[in-house]
Design an enzyme around this catalytic site. Sequence first.
Site, short mmCIF file in Angstrom:
data_model
loop_
_atom_site.label_atom_id
_atom_site.label_comp_id
_atom_site.label_asym_id
_atom_site.label_seq_id
_atom_site.Cartn_x
_atom_site.Cartn_y
_atom_site.Cartn_z
CD GLU A 129 -2.88 1.09 0.16
OE1 GLU A 129 -3.74 0.21 0.12
OE2 GLU A 129 -2.78 1.96 -0.72
CB VAL A 132 1.11 3.92 -5.33
CG1 VAL A 132 0.52 5.01 -6.23
CG2 VAL A 132 1.91 2.92 -6.15
CG ASP A 201 8.65 8.64 -7.31
OD1 ASP A 201 9.01 7.68 -6.60
OD2 ASP A 201 7.63 9.32 -7.06
CE LYS A 205 5.53 7.28 -5.63
NZ LYS A 205 5.65 8.72 -5.29
N GLY A 302 6.06 11.28 3.03
CA GLY A 302 6.35 11.73 4.39
C GLY A 302 6.24 10.60 5.37
#
Lengths: 440, 440
Positions: A129, A132, A201, A205, A302
Amino acid sequence: MEKINVGIIGFGTVGSGTVQILLEHKEMIANRVGSEIVVKRIADLDLETDRGLPISKTVLTKDAMEIIHDPEIHIVVELMGGTVKAKEYILAALKRGKHVVTANKALLAEHGQEIYQSAEENGASLGFEASVGGGIPIIRSLKEGLSANRIKTMIGILNGTSNYILTRMTQDSLPYEKAVEEAIALGYAEDPPTLDVDGTDAAHKLAVLISIAFGAPASFNTIFREGIDRLTPDDIVFAGEFGYAVKLLAIARDLGDMVEARVHPAMVPLDHIMANVNGAYNAIYLEGDFAGPHLYYGLGAGKRPTGSAVVSDIICLARQIRLGVKNLIPPLAHARSTAGTLRIRPVDELLSSYYFRFSAVDRPGVLSKVSGVLGKHDISIYSVIQKGRGKDRAVPIVMLTHEARERSVIQALRELDQLDILTDRTVTIRVEEGKERHDS
Amino acid sequence: MEKINVGIIGFGTVGSGTVQILLEHKEMIANRVGSEIVVKRIADLDLETDRGLPISKTVLTKDAMEIIHDPEIHIVVELMGGTVKAKEYILAALKRGKHVVTANKALLAEHGQEIYQSAEENGASLGFEASVGGGIPIIRSLKEGLSANRIKTMIGILNGTSNYILTRMTQDSLPYEKAVEEAIALGYAEDPPTLDVDGTDAAHKLAVLISIAFGAPASFNTIFREGIDRLTPDDIVFAGEFGYAVKLLAIARDLGDMVEARVHPAMVPLDHIMANVNGAYNAIYLEGDFAGPHLYYGLGAGKRPTGSAVVSDIICLARQIRLGVKNLIPPLAHARSTAGTLRIRPVDELLSSYYFRFSAVDRPGVLSKVSGVLGKHDISIYSVIQKGRGKDRAVPIVMLTHEARERSVIQALRELDQLDILTDRTVTIRVEEGKERHDS
């Protein structure tokens, strides 16, 4: 079962966030799962840095294989990143029948097939999970919530760094370089932020998302990608004059026997909900054939949001471990595989409207020459902006085209480059109206 | 297991959508689940209407109990609505250990506790993704995707009918009655649309959401609700002048030992993402303590989106049935119950800013009297709009207040009603800034 033991490989930003949640929400999580979840071991090369967490030194180790060989550990969580060692550890853990949670999109995009297969063969589950959309539960929504749908269209703002940079360029007319510096200073970007701004990146994803949506691994290398580093605040202003915002989009469409998949800067109508996703936020817009249009929006990166996604996978696996369930939902959420590898349509077959910014010499007849070459390649112009001349030798000629074939665009731009009227490479932005389309 | 048999009670709009998906996507669903899903029986009082689906007459029955007593049926899908018969059927099915899928928010909001308990006691699973947010997988996101979070704030646009009406009133200045007529004509609303416009439907859905978010059944009757039927296009224009959009919001907040839960028209800042959710769309904005702010957006009702949610539950249960799993995730996603029933804070303890539209007689000194009474009750005025006088006897006085206690507002409005300066009941709209707050 009283306790479920977790081993974590990688005690950096996401690793710390994960451990923080497991400790702070220990009781709440135990109530949800029905068993206590224990952080039994954490491996990292750096055992010295204080992460501000009440973790006993004896939990830490430099040797990840200690976690993989520990028979009491049920779930191995890989948060070290990279594609070599991480792959080795994950495959070793799966082979021992351990369930694995990872946030490693690069690894899944580039070596997913091998990992998915190993999980299935060993009756182990794989949670990703966190790979992405940070805290947005988009993987689970595709695997379960939207499982009754064929996904027709997916449009993602999947890289928070690029989106932050474009937002600053849009809202405060910051040049690209300044916006990048600011993003690095604020900790939103690595220094240099190459994989974020060049589209890699986001393409990683997108590869993960389309694999689940369409039930087969996607070959990452066939996904077209282009970055945001050639855009200027002027491009964003011109786009605005045409009624569009500029975003780095990851786009996928179901074409029946093939899949469209590409990452590049794109112009989205200002009134489309994706145009208003700003700053470090991520969003995934998708259309299911029954559920219709959907949007998922949240913090895409984050420590805390990504930690939230990792722990949601741990909880999900812990619920299954408690009941002795194996292989409840296969990695790509298809119990019977339907295809070998997804066929991705070459980008030169794309039919799209285009924004061009030509840097042209300041001479009479240039516009006529440019439009002549475009016309020769069946590219018809919808609108032109030619601004007053500055002090520079080059003047910008900005155009929006009707729909044209990418192949023709490539040929036309190559032909124009051979004339002596352009002073720099032409900036191209594809237009994305944000709806399901049926081009052929 | 080769086949998983489904029985459907209720062959109306959602029932037809569900059957349509199960038939059209038979192969895709079998690939996802690993077993074929068969619609074995459908019960409805109306066996005559042609639903346009290739269903054999022999599948249909008027007797729902035939489905419940059929030992070959694994999953009972209740889509008949209502709270009496539906409850009887669901409890009977659970008692026989059958898994149940339902879209019935009224039933869950009003009798959830009994149903959740019966499911757990009988080792049966209960799916109710379709009860809130149509095709948006919000239930699953709360149960699984955000399971690592304490949910601090939830703000929902949960009733598409009201949102459609308010959108028409906003964008085209339609009077409330006209917008309602249009919604009925377009099939977006029942005739009369009482439960949609008076806040009951949104409150049912909010009761379901907070039960999962906080892990205990919520007593539906303690959720404050107020409808949109007293709003006028003028209120929406005034709100716009203050910088707000008007939406029917379902709001919940974690207050530690209590929960705030209320449904009413509210003013949301124009730049808040919820202000731009228009037409028949639903959205749920929520803040998790780790995942941060999130938005889920999609079609909140209709045959196809709601059918998508029902089938996602069927797929989820079928995956479990195939592996013989029971009670993987309890109805409220808490294996250990943490509280008896949620304590909901009485609305009169709310601290909020308010919009008031007073209908005042056209006499000098009225504004001073009104503000005097408000001041006496500690309600301080932030901004006033008094428009030029029309031909009517009454003039509107519109105010935005600083934060005030709901209790004081009720008392002040009652006191004002006893004076002879107001000609009609005052229209009140609470302001919702859309962020987590910490009032006491």
